[in-house]
Design an enzyme around this catalytic site. Structure first.
Site, PDB file in Angstrom:
ATOM      1  N   ASP A   1       4.267   0.941  11.977  1.00  0.00           N
ATOM      2  CA  ASP A   1       3.092   0.164  11.480  1.00  0.00           C
ATOM      3  C   ASP A   1       3.050  -1.059  11.963  1.00  0.00           C
ATOM      4  O   ASP A   1       1.948  -1.869  11.621  1.00  0.00           O
ATOM      5  CB  ASP A   1       3.057   0.357   9.859  1.00  0.00           C
ATOM      6  CG  ASP A   1       2.736   1.630   9.483  1.00  0.00           C
ATOM      7  OD1 ASP A   1       2.725   2.583  10.362  1.00  0.00           O
ATOM      8  OD2 ASP A   1       3.130   1.866   8.143  1.00  0.00           O
TER       9      ASP A   1
ATOM     10  N   CYS B   1      -5.640  13.380  13.151  1.00  0.00           N
ATOM     11  CA  CYS B   1      -6.082  11.832  12.880  1.00  0.00           C
ATOM     12  C   CYS B   1      -5.801  10.878  14.008  1.00  0.00           C
ATOM     13  O   CYS B   1      -5.093  11.212  14.759  1.00  0.00           O
ATOM     14  CB  CYS B   1      -5.520  11.178  11.503  1.00  0.00           C
ATOM     15  SG  CYS B   1      -4.069  10.301  11.863  1.00  0.00           S
TER      16      CYS B   1
ATOM     17  N   ARG C   1      -8.882  -0.043   4.439  1.00  0.00           N
ATOM     18  CA  ARG C   1      -7.601   0.674   3.803  1.00  0.00           C
ATOM     19  C   ARG C   1      -6.356  -0.051   3.543  1.00  0.00           C
ATOM     20  O   ARG C   1      -5.587   0.297   2.444  1.00  0.00           O
ATOM     21  CB  ARG C   1      -7.355   1.939   4.858  1.00  0.00           C
ATOM     22  CG  ARG C   1      -8.112   3.001   5.086  1.00  0.00           C
ATOM     23  CD  ARG C   1      -7.870   4.213   5.828  1.00  0.00           C
ATOM     24  NE  ARG C   1      -6.548   4.281   5.244  1.00  0.00           N
ATOM     25  CZ  ARG C   1      -5.331   4.583   5.948  1.00  0.00           C
ATOM     26  NH1 ARG C   1      -5.412   4.999   7.075  1.00  0.00           N
ATOM     27  NH2 ARG C   1      -4.400   5.136   5.342  1.00  0.00           N
TER      28      ARG C   1
ATOM     29  N   ARG D   1       0.219  14.692  12.951  1.00  0.00           N
ATOM     30  CA  ARG D   1       0.929  14.630  11.489  1.00  0.00           C
ATOM     31  C   ARG D   1       0.970  15.904  10.909  1.00  0.00           C
ATOM     32  O   ARG D   1       0.352  16.093   9.748  1.00  0.00           O
ATOM     33  CB  ARG D   1       0.083  13.679  11.026  1.00  0.00           C
ATOM     34  CG  ARG D   1      -0.035  12.146  11.582  1.00  0.00           C
ATOM     35  CD  ARG D   1      -0.787  10.965  10.859  1.00  0.00           C
ATOM     36  NE  ARG D   1       0.096  10.424   9.817  1.00  0.00           N
ATOM     37  CZ  ARG D   1      -0.213   9.500   9.056  1.00  0.00           C
ATOM     38  NH1 ARG D   1      -1.318   8.904   9.298  1.00  0.00           N
ATOM     39  NH2 ARG D   1       0.694   9.048   8.127  1.00  0.00           N
TER      40      ARG D   1
ATOM     41  N   LYS E   1       0.811  -1.267  -0.273  1.00  0.00           N
ATOM     42  CA  LYS E   1       0.031   0.044  -0.003  1.00  0.00           C
ATOM     43  C   LYS E   1       0.749   1.377   0.062  1.00  0.00           C
ATOM     44  O   LYS E   1       0.753   2.295  -0.662  1.00  0.00           O
ATOM     45  CB  LYS E   1      -0.907  -0.008   1.246  1.00  0.00           C
ATOM     46  CG  LYS E   1      -1.483   1.320   1.503  1.00  0.00           C
ATOM     47  CD  LYS E   1      -2.286   1.333   2.606  1.00  0.00           C
ATOM     48  CE  LYS E   1      -1.818   1.906   4.112  1.00  0.00           C
ATOM     49  NZ  LYS E   1      -1.636   3.080   4.351  1.00  0.00           N
ATOM     50  N   ASN E   2       1.764   1.292   0.965  1.00  0.00           N
ATOM     51  CA  ASN E   2       2.739   2.410   0.942  1.00  0.00           C
ATOM     52  C   ASN E   2       3.526   2.705   0.015  1.00  0.00           C
ATOM     53  O   ASN E   2       4.210   3.630  -0.229  1.00  0.00           O
ATOM     54  CB  ASN E   2       3.423   2.545   2.457  1.00  0.00           C
ATOM     55  CG  ASN E   2       2.143   2.745   3.426  1.00  0.00           C
ATOM     56  OD1 ASN E   2       1.270   2.980   3.413  1.00  0.00           O
ATOM     57  ND2 ASN E   2       2.728   2.394   4.655  1.00  0.00           N
TER      58      ASN E   2
HETATM   59  C1  LIG Z   1       1.055   6.258   3.047  1.00  0.00           C
HETATM   60  C2  LIG Z   1       2.218   5.969   3.898  1.00  0.00           C
HETATM   61  O1  LIG Z   1       3.581   5.741   3.324  1.00  0.00           O
HETATM   62  N1  LIG Z   1       2.091   5.943   5.067  1.00  0.00           N
HETATM   63  C3  LIG Z   1       3.144   5.823   6.054  1.00  0.00           C
HETATM   64  C4  LIG Z   1       4.052   7.083   5.969  1.00  0.00           C
HETATM   65  O2  LIG Z   1       3.243   8.184   6.608  1.00  0.00           O
HETATM   66  P1  LIG Z   1       3.772   9.625   6.658  1.00  0.00           P
HETATM   67  O3  LIG Z   1       4.501   9.761   5.445  1.00  0.00           O
HETATM   68  O4  LIG Z   1       2.476  10.453   6.973  1.00  0.00           O
HETATM   69  O5  LIG Z   1       4.641   9.490   7.920  1.00  0.00           O
HETATM   70  P2  LIG Z   1       5.917  10.726   8.238  1.00  0.00           P
HETATM   71  O6  LIG Z   1       7.098   9.773   8.124  1.00  0.00           O
HETATM   72  O7  LIG Z   1       5.795  11.588   7.039  1.00  0.00           O
HETATM   73  O8  LIG Z   1       5.746  10.748   9.656  1.00  0.00           O
HETATM   74  C5  LIG Z   1       6.529  10.328  10.542  1.00  0.00           C
HETATM   75  C6  LIG Z   1       6.591  11.448  11.822  1.00  0.00           C
HETATM   76  O9  LIG Z   1       7.076  12.965  11.160  1.00  0.00           O
HETATM   77  C7  LIG Z   1       6.042  13.955  11.761  1.00  0.00           C
HETATM   78  N2  LIG Z   1       6.010  14.870  10.302  1.00  0.00           N
HETATM   79  C8  LIG Z   1       5.935  14.482   9.201  1.00  0.00           C
HETATM   80  C9  LIG Z   1       5.828  15.238   8.126  1.00  0.00           C
HETATM   81  C10 LIG Z   1       6.043  16.715   8.419  1.00  0.00           C
HETATM   82  O10 LIG Z   1       5.859  17.454   7.809  1.00  0.00           O
HETATM   83  N3  LIG Z   1       6.252  16.973   9.628  1.00  0.00           N
HETATM   84  C11 LIG Z   1       5.958  16.212  10.795  1.00  0.00           C
HETATM   85  O11 LIG Z   1       6.331  16.587  11.988  1.00  0.00           O
HETATM   86  C12 LIG Z   1       4.767  13.069  11.834  1.00  0.00           C
HETATM   87  O12 LIG Z   1       3.990  13.880  12.470  1.00  0.00           O
HETATM   88  C13 LIG Z   1       5.261  11.885  12.243  1.00  0.00           C
HETATM   89  O13 LIG Z   1       5.471  12.102  13.924  1.00  0.00           O
HETATM   90  O14 LIG Z   1       5.082   6.668   6.921  1.00  0.00           O
HETATM   91  C14 LIG Z   1       4.833   6.463   8.503  1.00  0.00           C
HETATM   92  C15 LIG Z   1       5.968   6.233   9.463  1.00  0.00           C
HETATM   93  O15 LIG Z   1       6.672   5.150   9.051  1.00  0.00           O
HETATM   94  C16 LIG Z   1       3.862   5.273   8.475  1.00  0.00           C
HETATM   95  O16 LIG Z   1       3.372   5.201   9.757  1.00  0.00           O
HETATM   96  C17 LIG Z   1       2.663   5.391   7.496  1.00  0.00           C
HETATM   97  O17 LIG Z   1       2.216   3.939   7.115  1.00  0.00           O
HETATM   98  C1  LIG Z   2      -0.431   4.704   9.030  1.00  0.00           C
HETATM   99  C2  LIG Z   2      -0.550   4.102   7.978  1.00  0.00           C
HETATM  100  O1  LIG Z   2      -1.078   4.631   7.032  1.00  0.00           O
HETATM  101  P1  LIG Z   2      -1.346   6.189   6.609  1.00  0.00           P
HETATM  102  O2  LIG Z   2      -0.147   6.934   6.473  1.00  0.00           O
HETATM  103  O3  LIG Z   2      -2.150   6.193   5.098  1.00  0.00           O
HETATM  104  O4  LIG Z   2      -2.471   6.633   7.479  1.00  0.00           O
HETATM  105  C3  LIG Z   2      -0.485   2.631   8.062  1.00  0.00           C
HETATM  106  O5  LIG Z   2      -0.192   2.276   6.795  1.00  0.00           O
HETATM  107  O6  LIG Z   2      -0.276   2.138   9.178  1.00  0.00           O
END
Ligand SMILES: CC(=O)N[C@H]1[C@@H](OP(=O)(O)OP(=O)(O)OC[C@H]2O[C@@H](n3ccc(=O)[nH]c3=O)[C@H](O)[C@@H]2O)O[C@H](CO)[C@@H](O)[C@@H]1O
Ligand SMILES: C=C(OP(=O)(O)O)C(=O)O
Length: 436
Positions: free
Chosen positions: A306, A117, A398, A122, A22-23
């Site tokens: 995850d 969320c 999802r 996030r 998915k990711n």
């Molecule tokens: C669709 C997808 O691929 N989702 C994955 C992606 O989510 P996602 O890409 O949203 O996760 P991030 O790696 O960005 O987030 C990790 C941490 O960084 C923080 N943060 C992130 C961006 C930003 O601009 N500022 C900030 O502070 C977030 O709040 C969180 O605490 O990686 C996460 C961390 O491995 C996984 O749990 C999700 O399943």
């Molecule tokens: C947190 C997850 O996905 P998303 O970043 O799409 O919410 C996940 O795949 O566990």
């Protein structure tokens, strides 16, 4: 309303096959927006609610998307529209990944603010910092984020404060069509980042260093459609590895890539689980007794957040006190209340969860609080006494395709029912509905 009913007590055995990740597929589909010529063909695409959502977003942006037999064909050659509404971003935060490609290709993107969320606030400040460094102006108003640039984005040096997966992907996708070279430091190293870079390079981009801490991108003038096969889902694979381990089972997880699962395998081995590499997968053998362990979630190659809730289900069954420290998301313990309903002893202290095992898990009615929590509750149900009933399956859908069927194929006593149609169904289901 759908509900999964699972009765604990069966040892799982056999073979289960994992889907494409998915990711990995979500950013790859978003990246297809970058091809101003030719069609893209993406293979091993899982049939997940999130995939349908991102396909809808692309269609709203004037792109043709056809999804058949695990293959997606994308034609983004027509002039693109630039707005992703709240209705879609609310369902799936990964919708913000269209921002980088839109900015790169048409110099404008308007995406609804994702909002909070269940697993944490996030923010997306690191994505926006990257766009601004490349010359875009970003404004926030009326619930939307709007980014604009006159002409092309410009290559820049960008340092991420945290190795965010989404920010790394969005900035990479913006930089591939920028003028000059972009260097992104402290980037995420997840296998999904490498998969995206491989797809972008197949489209004609020049991305180097994906999978390391620094990514360098030489911008090119245009990208074209390409063929790409999505990597297997390491989180789905890990979830089935835990299903095998928790039930003292013996399961081959086909498609699991051991190198993508190093941290999880290491921690499960510490608990006494045995692994064998087999052709195209991993064999998992659950022990009679599990040992308590401590772990900390970290960006890849650390232990994946995850897998945190599924691992907690396994730790509940271990003898002694285990600890989890969640360092990635500040609020990813919503499942703990639900586990407590199943007779478990878990304390939360700040970012840590202290788990006293082994729990004598009891079946209960529980509610999935997020995608991985849904899977974790079902895993606990596999070894709980009596029936566990899990609701709020929209979260499960999802990210897991045919989860109930796959577990049933391994011998689990599990069924998904729809309460609205239950009275018309078979006797067996009617018996279950009395329990439901
Ligand atoms: C669709 C997808 O691929 N989702 C994955 C992606 O989510 P996602 O890409 O949203 O996760 P991030 O790696 O960005 O987030 C990790 C941490 O960084 C923080 N943060 C992130 C961006 C930003 O601009 N500022 C900030 O502070 C977030 O709040 C969180 O605490 O990686 C996460 C961390 O491995 C996984 O749990 C999700 O399943
Ligand atoms: C947190 C997850 O996905 P998303 O970043 O799409 O919410 C996940 O795949 O566990």
């Amino acid at each position: 309303m759908d509900k999964i009913i699972v009765r604990g007590g069966r040892r799982l055995s056999g073979t289960v096959k994992v889907e494409g990740a998915k990711n990995a597929v979500l950013p790859v589909i978003a990246a297809s927006l970058l091809a101003s010529e030719g069609k893209s063909y993406i293979y091993d695409v899982p049939s997940l609610a999130d995939v349908y959502t991102i396909n809808e977003v692309l269609r709203l942006l004037n792109t043709e998307v056809i999804f058949n037999d695990n293959m997606i064909q994308v034609d983004a050659s027509k002039p693109l529209l630039t707005e992703a509404p709240f209705e879609y971003v609310r369902k799936m935060r990964a919708s913000v990944l269209v921002m980088g490609p839109l900015l790169a290709r048409v110099g404008h993107a308007r995406v609804a603010l994702p909002g909070g969320c269940a697993i944490g606030s996030r923010p997306i400040d690191q994505h926006l910092k990257g766009f601004e460094a490349m010359g875009a102006s970003v404004v926030v108003g009326n619930g939307f984020l709007e980014a604009k640039v006159e002409g092309r984005l410009r290559g820049a040096k960008i340092y991420l404060d945290f190795p965010s997966v989404g920010a790394t992907e969005n900035i990479m996708m913006a930089a591939v069509l920028a003028e000059g070279t972009t260097t992104i430091e402290n980037v995420a190293k997840e296998p999904e980042i490498v998969d995206l870079a491989n797809y972008l390079n197949a489209m004609g981009a020049k991305v180097r260093g994906a999978g390391t801490g620094t990514i360098r991108i030489d911008g090119v003038e245009k990208l074209v459609g390409a063929h790409h096969t999505i990597i297997p889902d390491r989180i789905e694979a890990g979830t089935f590895m835990i299903a095998a381990a928790i039930t003292q089972g013996d399961v081959i997880v086909k498609g699991a890539v051991p190198e993508h699962l190093t941290a999880l395998i290491a921690k499960m081995e510490e608990m006494g689980v045995r692994f064998e590499e087999v052709k195209d997968g991993i064999r998992v053998i659950g022990p009679e007794r599990l040992k308590a362990i401590d772990l900390k979630t970290m960006p890849y190659p650390g232990f994946p957040t995850d897998m945190q809730s599924q691992m907690m289900a396994l730790q509940l069954r271990a003898e002694g006190t285990s600890m989890i420290t969640e360092t990635v998301f500040e609020n990813r313990y919503m499942h703990v209340e639900e586990f407590r309903r199943m007779n478990s002893d878990i304390k939360i202290e700040g970012r840590s969860a202290i788990i006293n095992g082994p729990a004598n898990l009891q079946g209960a009615e529980v509610s999935a609080t997020d995608l991985r929590a849904a899977a974790a509750l079902i895993l606990a149900g596999l070894v709980a006494e009596g029936y566990t009933r899990v609701v709020e399956l929209k979260h499960l859908d999802r990210g897991y395709y045919n989860f109930t069927e796959k577990l049933a194929g391994l011998g689990a006593e599990i069924e998904r029912i729809n309460e609205d149609t239950i009275t018309k169904s078979s006797n067996i289901i009617n018996v279950r509905s009395n329990l439901a």
